[in-house]
Design an enzyme around this catalytic site. Structure first.
Site, PDB file in Angstrom:
ATOM      1  CG  ASP A 151      -6.803  -0.825   1.368  1.00  0.00           C
ATOM      2  OD1 ASP A 151      -6.231   0.017   0.650  1.00  0.00           O
ATOM      3  OD2 ASP A 151      -6.385  -1.139   2.497  1.00  0.00           O
ATOM      4  CE  LYS A 186      -3.547   3.230   4.138  1.00  0.00           C
ATOM      5  NZ  LYS A 186      -3.064   2.506   2.962  1.00  0.00           N
ATOM      6  CG  ASP A 233      -0.091   4.184   1.967  1.00  0.00           C
ATOM      7  OD1 ASP A 233       1.118   4.478   2.005  1.00  0.00           O
ATOM      8  OD2 ASP A 233      -0.562   3.157   2.473  1.00  0.00           O
ATOM      9  CE  LYS A 251       2.839   1.132   2.695  1.00  0.00           C
ATOM     10  NZ  LYS A 251       1.418   1.296   2.401  1.00  0.00           N
ATOM     11  CG  HIS A 308      12.123   2.652  -2.513  1.00  0.00           C
ATOM     12  ND1 HIS A 308      12.305   1.544  -1.734  1.00  0.00           N
ATOM     13  CD2 HIS A 308      13.340   3.240  -2.595  1.00  0.00           C
ATOM     14  CE1 HIS A 308      13.574   1.437  -1.371  1.00  0.00           C
ATOM     15  NE2 HIS A 308      14.221   2.456  -1.889  1.00  0.00           N
ATOM     16  CG  ASP A 309      12.185   6.047  -8.784  1.00  0.00           C
ATOM     17  OD1 ASP A 309      13.356   6.100  -9.217  1.00  0.00           O
ATOM     18  OD2 ASP A 309      11.227   5.654  -9.467  1.00  0.00           O
ATOM     19  CB  ILE A 310      16.659   8.351  -8.424  1.00  0.00           C
ATOM     20  CG1 ILE A 310      15.742   8.866  -9.541  1.00  0.00           C
ATOM     21  CG2 ILE A 310      17.304   7.031  -8.799  1.00  0.00           C
ATOM     22  CD1 ILE A 310      16.495   9.273 -10.798  1.00  0.00           C
ATOM     23  N   PRO A 311      16.267  10.404  -6.003  1.00  0.00           N
ATOM     24  CG  PRO A 311      18.116  11.196  -4.782  1.00  0.00           C
ATOM     25  CD  PRO A 311      17.714  10.124  -5.752  1.00  0.00           C
ATOM     26  CB  THR A 347      11.974   9.833  -9.688  1.00  0.00           C
ATOM     27  OG1 THR A 347      12.893   9.773 -10.774  1.00  0.00           O
ATOM     28  CG2 THR A 347      10.645   9.240 -10.101  1.00  0.00           C
ATOM     29  CB  THR A 357       2.534  -3.530  10.228  1.00  0.00           C
ATOM     30  OG1 THR A 357       1.687  -3.169   9.140  1.00  0.00           O
ATOM     31  CG2 THR A 357       2.840  -2.316  11.052  1.00  0.00           C
ATOM     32  N   GLY A 417      -8.162  -0.842   8.690  1.00  0.00           N
ATOM     33  CA  GLY A 417      -8.856  -1.149   7.448  1.00  0.00           C
ATOM     34  C   GLY A 417      -9.853  -2.276   7.567  1.00  0.00           C
ATOM     35  NE  ARG A 418      -6.674  -6.410   5.699  1.00  0.00           N
ATOM     36  CZ  ARG A 418      -5.500  -7.026   5.497  1.00  0.00           C
ATOM     37  NH1 ARG A 418      -5.457  -8.131   4.788  1.00  0.00           N
ATOM     38  NH2 ARG A 418      -4.392  -6.524   6.000  1.00  0.00           N
TER      39      ARG A 418
HETATM   40  O1  C5P Z   1      -6.148  -2.747   8.823  1.00  0.00           O
HETATM   41  P1  C5P Z   1      -5.644  -3.333   7.546  1.00  0.00           P
HETATM   42  O2  C5P Z   1      -4.613  -4.424   7.751  1.00  0.00           O
HETATM   43  O3  C5P Z   1      -6.740  -3.777   6.603  1.00  0.00           O
HETATM   44  O4  C5P Z   1      -4.903  -2.097   6.838  1.00  0.00           O
HETATM   45  C1  C5P Z   1      -4.210  -2.301   5.691  1.00  0.00           C
HETATM   46  C2  C5P Z   1      -3.813  -0.961   5.169  1.00  0.00           C
HETATM   47  O5  C5P Z   1      -2.716  -0.409   5.905  1.00  0.00           O
HETATM   48  C3  C5P Z   1      -3.388  -1.085   3.727  1.00  0.00           C
HETATM   49  O6  C5P Z   1      -3.958   0.018   3.042  1.00  0.00           O
HETATM   50  C4  C5P Z   1      -1.895  -0.994   3.797  1.00  0.00           C
HETATM   51  O7  C5P Z   1      -1.349  -0.378   2.647  1.00  0.00           O
HETATM   52  C5  C5P Z   1      -1.667  -0.121   5.028  1.00  0.00           C
HETATM   53  N1  C5P Z   1      -0.334  -0.244   5.619  1.00  0.00           N
HETATM   54  C6  C5P Z   1       0.123  -1.365   6.264  1.00  0.00           C
HETATM   55  N2  C5P Z   1       1.380  -1.421   6.803  1.00  0.00           N
HETATM   56  C7  C5P Z   1       2.187  -0.390   6.698  1.00  0.00           C
HETATM   57  C8  C5P Z   1       1.735   0.767   6.066  1.00  0.00           C
HETATM   58  C9  C5P Z   1       0.472   0.802   5.547  1.00  0.00           C
HETATM   59  O8  C5P Z   1      -0.585  -2.347   6.373  1.00  0.00           O
HETATM   60  N3  C5P Z   1       3.387  -0.438   7.275  1.00  0.00           N
END
Ligand code: C5P
Length: 237
Positions: free
Chosen positions: A13, A35, A62, A64, A66-69, A71, A119, A209-210
């Site tokens: 990211d 990712k 990643d 994510k 979301h569209d018609i089948p 596409t 999440t 990530g962070r």
């Molecule tokens: O650990 P951190 O919060 O920095 O991770 C964020 C990453 O996880 C982002 O790349 C985000 O797109 C991904 N992510 C998320 N929740 C989801 C799916 C993926 O936070 N349900």
């Protein structure tokens, strides 16, 4: 059994290819999968995937979707040609789109992951989009539907892991973001858990990530998380 290194996924990211390349070079010996998400892919397209593959690592695309089948199926086909290990689409696409995408991905190197409830969402956020069921019940319903449509890879929070395992069995592949080692900032994530909790609850892969990207020493942070995963796995075995 896969080690901490193999179970850890690091999201790139960042806003430039140079930053992404530097992070992959720094972390590839401690993390097997990187990712590429909306930020990097929108700016650089397949070049962002190539830099991960060039370092000998696996790529999780990643988007994510979301569209018609039609596409989503055609975009899935494009992603499989890029050789990515994982590709995300929203479970909320519904069974028709998931079934069609699963048929396209079958036999390719790409495992589809259905995103259940992000999440970053809690009860209040779900209510705001008209979903009155709890995050847990919503995740379970979406996951059952996705599995029925041939997508057994799932993205959910550690809070739902145990219930998902119980409902879907060993062949569900559970990829869990929102993971926070003790003492780190939750940022915008709501349904968080520690690496240990996520593994104990049955997670296959953790997206962190962070807590790594923003650490003073990202490599040491990644190694500590991989170690915590290994320790939790030896307890789970
Ligand atoms: O650990 P951190 O919060 O920095 O991770 C964020 C990453 O996880 C982002 O790349 C985000 O797109 C991904 N992510 C998320 N929740 C989801 C799916 C993926 O936070 N349900």
């Amino acid at each position: 059994m896969a080690s901490g290194r193999e179970r850890l996924i690091f999201p790139l990211d960042v806003s430039t290819l140079e930053e992404a390349r530097a992070l992959v070079a720094l972390l590839a010996s401690d993390i097997a999968t990187f990712k590429v998400g909306l930020e990097l892919f929108t700016a650089y397209g397949p070049a962002a995937i190539s830099l991960v593959h060039d370092a000998g690592a696996e790529c999780f695309l990643d988007l994510k979707m979301h569209d018609i089948p039609e596409t989503v199926a055609r975009a899935t086909e494009s992603a499989t040609r890029l050789g990515v290990r994982y590709l995300t689409l929203h479970a909320a696409n519904g069974p028709k789109t998931l079934t069609k995408a699963a048929a396209v991905a079958k036999g390719s190197p790409t495992t589809l992951l259905a995103v259940t409830v992000l999440t970053s969402m809690d009860d209040a956020e779900l209510h705001a989009i008209g979903i009155m069921a709890s995050p847990g019940d919503t995740v379970l319903a979406l996951a059952r539907m996705a599995k029925g449509a041939g997508v057994s890879g799932l993205v959910a929070s550690a809070h739902e892991c145990k219930a998902l395992r119980a409902a879907l069995g060993a062949d569900a592949h559970l990829v869990i973001p929102g993971v926070r080692p003790l003492g780190s900032d939750a940022n915008d994530q709501k349904r968080t858990a520690t690496p240990r909790e996520a593994i104990v609850n049955g997670a296959d892969k953790l997206v962190v990530g962070r807590p790594i990207r923003d650490a003073k020493d990202p490599r040491a942070a990644a190694q500590a998380i991989a170690r915590e995963i290994d320790e939790a796995l030896s307890g789970r075995a």
